[in-house]
Write a protein that holds these residues in place. Sequence first.
Motif, short mmCIF file in Angstrom:
data_model
loop_
_atom_site.label_atom_id
_atom_site.label_comp_id
_atom_site.label_asym_id
_atom_site.label_seq_id
_atom_site.Cartn_x
_atom_site.Cartn_y
_atom_site.Cartn_z
N PRO A 1 0.87 -1.26 0.10
CA PRO A 1 -0.12 0.03 0.17
C PRO A 1 0.95 1.18 -0.13
O PRO A 1 1.81 1.29 0.59
CB PRO A 1 -0.78 -0.20 1.31
N ALA B 1 0.40 5.39 0.32
CA ALA B 1 -0.69 6.41 0.06
C ALA B 1 -0.23 7.62 -0.70
O ALA B 1 -1.21 8.32 -0.93
CB ALA B 1 -0.50 7.01 1.64
N ALA C 1 -2.02 7.58 -4.00
CA ALA C 1 -3.43 7.59 -3.90
C ALA C 1 -3.71 9.07 -4.35
O ALA C 1 -3.30 9.99 -4.01
CB ALA C 1 -3.81 7.23 -2.47
N ASP D 1 -9.45 8.61 -2.83
CA ASP D 1 -8.70 7.26 -2.21
C ASP D 1 -7.63 7.94 -1.44
O ASP D 1 -6.70 6.98 -0.83
CB ASP D 1 -8.22 6.55 -3.31
N TRP E 1 -5.58 5.26 6.84
CA TRP E 1 -5.73 4.92 5.52
C TRP E 1 -5.14 3.48 5.13
O TRP E 1 -5.82 2.76 4.38
CB TRP E 1 -4.97 5.84 4.62
N HIS F 1 -7.22 0.78 3.41
CA HIS F 1 -6.97 0.18 2.18
C HIS F 1 -7.15 -1.26 2.30
O HIS F 1 -7.50 -2.25 1.24
CB HIS F 1 -5.47 0.50 1.95
N LYS G 1 -9.31 -3.91 -0.03
CA LYS G 1 -8.52 -4.99 -0.59
C LYS G 1 -9.30 -6.34 -0.20
O LYS G 1 -9.42 -7.27 -1.39
CB LYS G 1 -7.23 -5.01 -0.21
N ASN H 1 -3.31 -1.14 -10.12
CA ASN H 1 -4.22 -0.88 -9.10
C ASN H 1 -5.23 -1.91 -9.33
O ASN H 1 -6.34 -1.75 -9.70
CB ASN H 1 -4.85 0.42 -9.19
N LEU I 1 -7.27 -2.70 -7.10
CA LEU I 1 -8.45 -2.24 -6.41
C LEU I 1 -9.47 -1.71 -7.31
O LEU I 1 -10.79 -1.45 -7.09
CB LEU I 1 -8.20 -1.20 -5.39
#
Length: 289
Positions: free
Chosen positions: A40, A42, A45, A49, A62, A66, A70, A277, A279
């Motif tokens: 991850p 940040a 992002a 997000d 965060w 996340h 996930k 990504n 996600l």
Amino acid sequence: MPAVDVPVLAVDGPPGAGKTSVLAKLIPFLGSAAAWFTEPNARLARGLDAPTHPSPAGHSLWFLRHEQAKARAMQRLAADPATRLILCDRNHLGALAYCYATHAEDSLPYRTARDFYARHVAPALPERVLTVILLVSPAESLRRRGGAAELPRWKQWFDPDLLERLHHFYTHIAPGLCPSPPRVIDTDHASIRDVLGEIAEHLRAADITLPGDPTDVPIAGSPEQDSAFARAYQQLGGLEALGHTASAPFDYRHGTVQLYQLGALHRTPDARTILWNPLANDPTLRAAS
């Protein structure tokens, strides 16, 4: 939430334990049979997000949110018939470890972070989550990383006291926070090939079939960045955001991917270069049906 039949393997541990080095060999070895998440990050992002507050507490929240996102995304990834295994560079242990080890005054209390995990992350996790914890002593962690931070924002990860507390967390606390008993590997005197062998054994013990022997993968030196990714790398923040290259480019689900210490870039079939990504519900990240 429907159960995910595809097993999940998360690799976690303190700085310098070898997580990224190992996954940079394992992910190309598994190829399209695996879906995977980078560590991850940040800093990469954007928009809704991104962290809502630029404090250590805000970043810890965060990371935990996340992990919740996930876990939900794994449902979609597991529905892809090409996916046989889901890989994660870090999981909830990373955020909990930081909250336990840091002395920052504006950090998220460890108990608060642990309660958030128990309430919001753990219930969303798939049923088959395997964890590998890579351990490294503080002294060896510093030696492997050159003893000093390359960038100012990385300085805290070279604090010996923080490293001692992280080592205690991963040794004595983290195993009890895993959905199933983890495989704990001391990497102080282990090679990448040794660690790959132990991970393969851990997967086989869980009846997960691999497409060969990962200890046969070539163990080369530091990979160079492919020119196809150079522009996107710089636009996204370069070393500050993505770190050094971790793998050579490799073919993945009709595109090309290059791994970095803190993320990955994906060259799509239509020659676009985007941040990796999983996600996002992006059809380019899925195998052709």
